[in-house]
Design a protein around this motif. Structure first.
Motif, PDB file in Angstrom:
ATOM      1  N   GLN A  28      37.666  54.529  73.071  1.00  0.00           N
ATOM      2  CA  GLN A  28      38.987  53.696  73.625  1.00  0.00           C
ATOM      3  C   GLN A  28      39.000  52.211  73.044  1.00  0.00           C
ATOM      4  O   GLN A  28      38.900  51.299  73.715  1.00  0.00           O
ATOM      5  CB  GLN A  28      38.721  53.538  74.967  1.00  0.00           C
ATOM      6  CG  GLN A  28      38.650  54.767  75.768  1.00  0.00           C
ATOM      7  CD  GLN A  28      38.401  54.690  77.079  1.00  0.00           C
ATOM      8  OE1 GLN A  28      37.466  55.096  77.757  1.00  0.00           O
ATOM      9  NE2 GLN A  28      39.356  54.525  77.994  1.00  0.00           N
ATOM     10  N   PRO A  29      39.656  52.238  71.702  1.00  0.00           N
ATOM     11  CA  PRO A  29      39.468  51.049  71.087  1.00  0.00           C
ATOM     12  C   PRO A  29      40.831  49.992  71.601  1.00  0.00           C
ATOM     13  O   PRO A  29      40.499  48.623  71.479  1.00  0.00           O
ATOM     14  CB  PRO A  29      39.760  51.336  69.570  1.00  0.00           C
ATOM     15  CG  PRO A  29      40.376  52.513  69.879  1.00  0.00           C
ATOM     16  CD  PRO A  29      39.960  53.299  70.912  1.00  0.00           C
ATOM     17  N   HIS A  30      41.579  50.409  72.443  1.00  0.00           N
ATOM     18  CA  HIS A  30      42.677  49.741  72.994  1.00  0.00           C
ATOM     19  C   HIS A  30      42.564  49.586  74.182  1.00  0.00           C
ATOM     20  O   HIS A  30      43.468  48.819  74.997  1.00  0.00           O
ATOM     21  CB  HIS A  30      44.197  50.313  72.750  1.00  0.00           C
ATOM     22  CG  HIS A  30      44.232  50.343  70.909  1.00  0.00           C
ATOM     23  ND1 HIS A  30      44.692  49.390  70.380  1.00  0.00           N
ATOM     24  CD2 HIS A  30      44.388  51.586  70.200  1.00  0.00           C
ATOM     25  CE1 HIS A  30      44.737  49.972  68.761  1.00  0.00           C
ATOM     26  NE2 HIS A  30      44.583  51.171  69.055  1.00  0.00           N
ATOM     27  N   ALA A  31      41.347  49.649  74.954  1.00  0.00           N
ATOM     28  CA  ALA A  31      41.228  49.391  76.316  1.00  0.00           C
ATOM     29  C   ALA A  31      41.431  47.985  76.663  1.00  0.00           C
ATOM     30  O   ALA A  31      40.982  46.952  75.763  1.00  0.00           O
ATOM     31  CB  ALA A  31      39.984  49.932  76.771  1.00  0.00           C
ATOM     32  N   HIS A  79      46.329  38.904  79.158  1.00  0.00           N
ATOM     33  CA  HIS A  79      45.669  38.808  80.597  1.00  0.00           C
ATOM     34  C   HIS A  79      45.974  39.819  81.479  1.00  0.00           C
ATOM     35  O   HIS A  79      45.647  39.837  82.753  1.00  0.00           O
ATOM     36  CB  HIS A  79      46.431  37.619  81.222  1.00  0.00           C
ATOM     37  CG  HIS A  79      45.854  36.035  80.482  1.00  0.00           C
ATOM     38  ND1 HIS A  79      44.633  35.403  80.781  1.00  0.00           N
ATOM     39  CD2 HIS A  79      46.440  35.684  79.595  1.00  0.00           C
ATOM     40  CE1 HIS A  79      44.644  34.359  80.317  1.00  0.00           C
ATOM     41  NE2 HIS A  79      45.438  34.427  79.096  1.00  0.00           N
ATOM     42  N   ALA A  80      46.581  40.945  81.131  1.00  0.00           N
ATOM     43  CA  ALA A  80      46.862  42.206  81.932  1.00  0.00           C
ATOM     44  C   ALA A  80      45.783  43.107  81.596  1.00  0.00           C
ATOM     45  O   ALA A  80      45.338  43.405  80.652  1.00  0.00           O
ATOM     46  CB  ALA A  80      48.379  42.804  81.671  1.00  0.00           C
ATOM     47  N   VAL A  81      45.343  43.651  82.781  1.00  0.00           N
ATOM     48  CA  VAL A  81      44.028  44.731  82.886  1.00  0.00           C
ATOM     49  C   VAL A  81      44.694  45.874  83.741  1.00  0.00           C
ATOM     50  O   VAL A  81      44.804  46.144  84.740  1.00  0.00           O
ATOM     51  CB  VAL A  81      43.045  44.348  83.322  1.00  0.00           C
ATOM     52  CG1 VAL A  81      41.909  45.570  83.460  1.00  0.00           C
ATOM     53  CG2 VAL A  81      42.242  42.899  82.586  1.00  0.00           C
ATOM     54  N   GLU A  82      44.861  46.870  82.602  1.00  0.00           N
ATOM     55  CA  GLU A  82      45.398  48.391  83.187  1.00  0.00           C
ATOM     56  C   GLU A  82      44.595  49.495  82.791  1.00  0.00           C
ATOM     57  O   GLU A  82      44.285  50.267  83.487  1.00  0.00           O
ATOM     58  CB  GLU A  82      46.881  48.585  83.088  1.00  0.00           C
ATOM     59  CG  GLU A  82      47.821  47.551  83.565  1.00  0.00           C
ATOM     60  CD  GLU A  82      49.433  47.521  83.429  1.00  0.00           C
ATOM     61  OE1 GLU A  82      49.582  48.623  82.254  1.00  0.00           O
ATOM     62  OE2 GLU A  82      50.339  46.931  83.624  1.00  0.00           O
ATOM     63  N   ASP A  83      44.286  49.446  81.387  1.00  0.00           N
ATOM     64  CA  ASP A  83      43.755  50.553  80.824  1.00  0.00           C
ATOM     65  C   ASP A  83      42.371  50.244  80.849  1.00  0.00           C
ATOM     66  O   ASP A  83      41.528  49.219  80.005  1.00  0.00           O
ATOM     67  CB  ASP A  83      44.116  50.522  79.468  1.00  0.00           C
ATOM     68  CG  ASP A  83      43.662  51.872  78.763  1.00  0.00           C
ATOM     69  OD1 ASP A  83      42.951  52.479  79.424  1.00  0.00           O
ATOM     70  OD2 ASP A  83      43.662  51.929  77.247  1.00  0.00           O
ATOM     71  N   TRP A  84      41.386  50.956  81.487  1.00  0.00           N
ATOM     72  CA  TRP A  84      39.967  50.814  81.614  1.00  0.00           C
ATOM     73  C   TRP A  84      39.319  51.629  81.138  1.00  0.00           C
ATOM     74  O   TRP A  84      39.488  53.079  80.922  1.00  0.00           O
ATOM     75  CB  TRP A  84      39.620  50.883  83.070  1.00  0.00           C
ATOM     76  CG  TRP A  84      39.939  49.786  84.250  1.00  0.00           C
ATOM     77  CD1 TRP A  84      41.303  49.913  84.722  1.00  0.00           C
ATOM     78  CD2 TRP A  84      39.277  48.816  84.528  1.00  0.00           C
ATOM     79  NE1 TRP A  84      41.269  48.689  85.508  1.00  0.00           N
ATOM     80  CE2 TRP A  84      40.117  48.209  85.322  1.00  0.00           C
ATOM     81  CE3 TRP A  84      38.198  48.124  84.377  1.00  0.00           C
ATOM     82  CZ2 TRP A  84      39.879  46.620  85.826  1.00  0.00           C
ATOM     83  CZ3 TRP A  84      37.736  46.937  84.943  1.00  0.00           C
ATOM     84  CH2 TRP A  84      38.448  46.162  85.771  1.00  0.00           C
ATOM     85  N   ALA A  85      38.190  51.419  80.364  1.00  0.00           N
ATOM     86  CA  ALA A  85      36.893  52.336  79.757  1.00  0.00           C
ATOM     87  C   ALA A  85      35.686  51.905  80.372  1.00  0.00           C
ATOM     88  O   ALA A  85      35.165  50.870  80.750  1.00  0.00           O
ATOM     89  CB  ALA A  85      36.887  51.612  78.262  1.00  0.00           C
ATOM     90  N   ILE A  86      35.416  53.011  81.056  1.00  0.00           N
ATOM     91  CA  ILE A  86      34.136  53.142  82.043  1.00  0.00           C
ATOM     92  C   ILE A  86      32.739  53.966  81.695  1.00  0.00           C
ATOM     93  O   ILE A  86      32.952  54.656  81.248  1.00  0.00           O
ATOM     94  CB  ILE A  86      34.550  53.532  83.513  1.00  0.00           C
ATOM     95  CG1 ILE A  86      35.851  52.706  84.076  1.00  0.00           C
ATOM     96  CG2 ILE A  86      33.216  53.420  84.240  1.00  0.00           C
ATOM     97  CD1 ILE A  86      36.298  53.340  85.400  1.00  0.00           C
ATOM     98  N   GLY A  87      31.773  53.019  81.440  1.00  0.00           N
ATOM     99  CA  GLY A  87      30.760  53.355  80.805  1.00  0.00           C
ATOM    100  C   GLY A  87      29.486  53.316  82.160  1.00  0.00           C
ATOM    101  O   GLY A  87      29.345  52.243  82.457  1.00  0.00           O
TER     102      GLY A  87
END
Length: 862
Positions: free
Chosen positions: A264-267, A182-190
């Motif tokens: 970024q497989p762990h985003a 439930h934590a979102v810190e690492d973003w991958a942006i396309g």
């Protein structure tokens, strides 16, 4: 938005007085009671205020109960479990029904202080070290323990799994540690971009940075996109240019998301953005505080289209829209959801078999995936981003407005927290209610007005006309474009057709010439091409009528009745937001001038009528939503378009006008049978009950591969084996079939012991079929027993051909041979003695049992 007609307590057919009313409960909800199967009426007692609340919700049914009926059903099932079962409903049957009841309950959003006490402990209790472990969904019998020991079952968000236990999770080869789900810190942006008349890429990147994302952005550019100047000075941006011809919106999106998951497989989250978006200032910290809003995160859409904006409330709300999902400007996928989405067979198959060659409809494919896989699709009030592209790269000439923009975007300058507080004061602080797009095009919660830009309520066009006034009182009717398509065989009819339309004086006249030439009268805009298909010609015409919200399509060999355009203008002026087409009646005229009326009596449901005809009044936005006219070469492309509109949530209403259709040898109707066309476009659902016979699995899989299935086919399986070994083998068998079906739904029915005797067996089979039918959305259903294997590839097609619309056929059955009668087609009419097999006399005409059909029954849902 569509409101639901109010109902009264006195008019409710499911409300029956209790034989012995109490101080609070005075009546029985017979609908909830019938769903349990129990013989104890007191289980479903209801209070008068509960009945009143039910009347304020949508009309319930056994397949789709409303929230109040679902609440009554849930309470009854829990009481049945507490009693250890009752007559007509065992503990295990109650367990099997609880998820169905729970799926129709309202989601209650607690205030933050209460949520911290009530919701967070549950999440901590069920969240484990594996990043894919979700919340508890029920219990499962422990197969290695003695006695009646049950273990807690949890949702698993890994794409290869669905349900697990703590013990299974710890032994799973896909176990993966990582940050809390439930934590979102690492973003991958396309970000995807394509050539535009006026580039908005730089504005979008600048707005993204202002929203709080300073990290790397991966830009996926279609050929011809100018990016160098647009990205200069706006932070780290890596550009991947697509070589060769343009891929199209859907392929570019799918490849972009795949690339992000590989890089970024762990985003924690994957943000997919289009190049024409404005973001709210300070959006990133707000999202990192709120994500994820649900227990089974799938997709969060930051853009809320105007027609989906709620009348009240602030914050995230669930939207079960299916194919009617609208707007792919900014999607956020959770890590597990992205993997599951990319591994879905139907998602991958869209490029091959989707509308418009599978090049478009990103939003619809995502919404459909969420509905099929029961992942949550979330919207937000107000919209957190705005669509700023003045024109569409997919549909040149389509202006920004209507459903392409939001209704309540608060702006991109002031800080988001302040704007949200202002929205709460105006619209309320409670979360908006969840919305569900029903098959009839209605939304499952009533909305009286559509919020306009800036938050003020905008009444519908009907309410602005005023009670007792006529649509003629409007200052000007909406512009309607008349699009006439013609090819060489129809040129002889074209002068009469154009002259008839010139008499009615439409404001926009477009003539599409497919592989031919013609000198049209003054005022007609000519579009020339060599498509060799009427549907593709119609799509070409759509692209040349910007500014016209309504279109009348017309084949050159037909003529409009006097006043056709005037009637269409009146309908368009007073049309509700959800209406996608007004269909006309058809008069067929032969060479002698004799006419016969083909009445259009489908009552808004195109599945049972051939005559949702091309010559109707179509909402342009609705046609664009579902991808335009299908390029499939069949005679029912107009009927198919009406069916797709119906499935996508648009309503179909009658137009009081007539099209005169010439009956001549060049008509395409003479080139193909209706049954052949229906086979290629009508969805079919197959239902199979498995009793646990392992030796039947492989022959069943082979039969599935051997038999011919329509293009749109779903599969519903009911596992009544009560065996974990069989369940494992069935899962392995299903891995061999995914590309044969658009959806695969598996239901389980687990009891300690088998049913006893003929009566119990068939009562159980009836209940299982009823549950499977409710879980199968297709209009045509085939029940296929697990020990029956059609020997000829066209067996199912032969059954389907007998179910033509408007024929009044409710069911059709195949025939089969037995050991006692190997040479004739027979079936049992004696429920007590299976060996007594009287002949079905009508099968005798097929050739004394040499029918290609094996046993099975095709039924049409009411």
């Amino acid at each position: 938005m569509v409101t639901h007609a109010p109902r009264t307590l006195e008019g409710c057919v499911h409300r029956v007085p209790l034989p012995a009313p109490t101080d609070t409960k005075t009546h029985i909800c017979t609908l909830a009671l019938s769903l349990t199967g129990a013989k104890a009426p007191g289980l479903c007692g209801v209070r008068p205020d509960e009945c009143a609340a039910c009347c304020q919700q949508r009309l319930p049914s056994a397949e789709l109960p409303n929230a109040m009926v679902a609440s009554t059903l849930t309470g009854a099932l829990l009481e049945i479990k507490k009693r250890g079962g009752v007559e007509g409903c065992t503990i295990h049957e109650a367990d099997a029904l609880l998820p169905f009841a729970g799926s129709h309950l309202l989601v209650i959003h607690l205030p933050e202080d209460e949520a911290a006490q009530a919701i967070q402990p549950a999440a901590q209790l069920y969240a484990g070290p594996c990043r894919y472990l979700g919340v508890q969904t029920g219990e499962r019998e422990c197969l290695t323990c003695r006695g009646n020991v049950r273990m807690k079952a949890f949702v698993c968000h890994h794409p290869q799994h669905s349900v697990t236990t703590i013990r299974e999770c710890q032994r799973c080869p896909d176990y993966e540690t990582g940050p809390e789900r439930h934590a979102v810190e690492d973003w991958a942006i396309g970000m995807t971009t394509a050539p535009r008349q006026r580039s908005t890429l730089r504005s979008t990147l600048a707005s993204l940075r202002g929203a709080g994302w300073a990290g790397p952005v991966q830009l996926f550019a279609e050929p011809g996109s100018r990016t160098s100047a647009a990205i200069a000075g706006l932070g780290p941006v890596s550009t991947l240019r697509r070589p060769g011809p343009a891929l199209g919106a859907w392929p570019n999106f799918l490849l972009a998301l795949t690339e992000l998951t590989l890089r970024q497989p762990h985003a924690d989250a994957y943000l997919m953005v289009q190049d024409d978006v404005a973001f709210s200032s300070g959006l990133r910290p707000y999202l990192e505080e709120k994500l994820w809003p649900g227990a089974r995160p799938g997709v969060v859409s930051l853009h809320t289209a105007s027609h989906l904006a709620p009348a009240t409330g602030t914050g995230f709300f669930l939207a079960d829209l299916g194919w009617s999902a609208w707007g792919a400007q900014a999607f956020i996928f959770s890590n597990a959801a992205a993997r599951a989405f990319l591994s879905d067979a139907k998602v991958r198959d869209h490029r091959l078999n989707g509308f418009f060659d599978g090049l478009k409809n990103v939003d619809s494919v995502v919404g459909d995936w969420c509905r099929r896989t029961q992942h949550e699709f979330w919207l937000h009030a107000p919209s957190l981003v705005e669509h700023i592209g003045a024109t569409s790269t997919l549909w040149p000439g389509v202006s920004l407005g209507g459903r392409r923009s939001s209704a309540d975007f608060p702006g991109a300058v002031l800080p988001l927290p302040a704007l949200l507080e202002a929205h709460r004061q105006r619209q309320g602080s409670e979360p908006p209610p969840a919305i569900l797009m029903l098959a009839d095009g209605n939304l499952a919660h009533p909305v009286d007005a559509m919020p306009a830009r800036g938050g003020k309520a905008m009444p519908s066009l009907l309410s602005r006309v005023g009670e007792g006034s006529s649509p003629k009182a409007l200052q000007s009717p909406p512009p309607i474009a008349v699009i006439v398509t013609a090819h060489a065989p129809y040129l002889a009819y074209l002068p009469e057709c154009l002259a008839a339309w010139d008499t009615q004086q439409p404001s926009h006249k477009i003539l599409v010439l497919d592989g031919c030439d013609y000198t049209a009268p003054e005022g007609w805009h000519i579009v020339r091409g060599d498509w060799r298909h009427p549907s593709l010609a119609r799509n070409a015409g759509i692209a040349h009528c910007d500014g016209c919200p309504w279109i009348i399509h017309w084949d050159a060999d037909n003529t409009p009745s006097p006043g056709f355009l005037e009637r269409a203008q009146r309908k368009a002026a007073s049309a509700a937001e959800a209406v996608g087409v007004f269909y006309s009646d058809v008069v067929i005229a032969d060479a002698t001038g004799r006419q016969r009326l083909v009445s259009n009596d489908n009552q808004g449901d195109p599945r049972e009528s051939y005559f949702v005809d091309t010559a109707s009044l179509w909402r342009r936005e609705a046609i664009l939503h579902i991808g335009g006219w299908s390029p499939q070469n069949h005679i029912l492309e107009d009927w198919d378009l009406g069916r797709k509109l119906h499935a996508a949530g648009w309503k179909l209403e009658r137009l009081d006008a007539t099209v005169v259709m010439r009956d001549h040898p060049a008509r395409r109707t003479y080139q193909e049978s209706a049954a052949q066309a229906l086979w290629s476009i009508r969805p079919l659902g197959i239902i199979t009950l498995f009793a646990g016979r392992l030796d039947m699995l492989e022959p069943w899989v082979q039969a599935m591969h051997r038999v011919e299935l329509p293009a749109h086919c779903g599969l519903t399986l009911v596992d009544a084996s009560r065996s974990d070994d069989f369940r494992t083998q069935l899962d392995a068998a299903l891995q061999k079939l995914p590309l044969k079906f658009q959806r695969i739904t598996r239901l389980e029915h687990r009891e300690k012991g088998p049913p006893n005797g003929y009566h119990e067996i068939h009562n159980l089979v009836g209940r299982l079929y009823a549950q499977a039918i409710a879980a199968s959305p297709e209009p045509l259903l085939l029940t296929w027993e697990d020990d029956v294997f059609p020997q000829q590839s066209n067996a199912i097609r032969a059954l389907s051909d007998a179910m033509l619309p408007k024929q009044g056929v409710a069911a059709v059955s195949g025939g089969y041979r037995t050991r006692e009668n190997p040479d004739v087609a027979i079936a049992s009419l004696n429920p007590e003695r299976w060996h007594t097999m009287p002949l079905f006399s009508w099968l005798d005409d097929v050739g004394h049992g040499n029918s290609p059909l094996s046993p099975g029954h095709a039924t049409r849902q009411p």
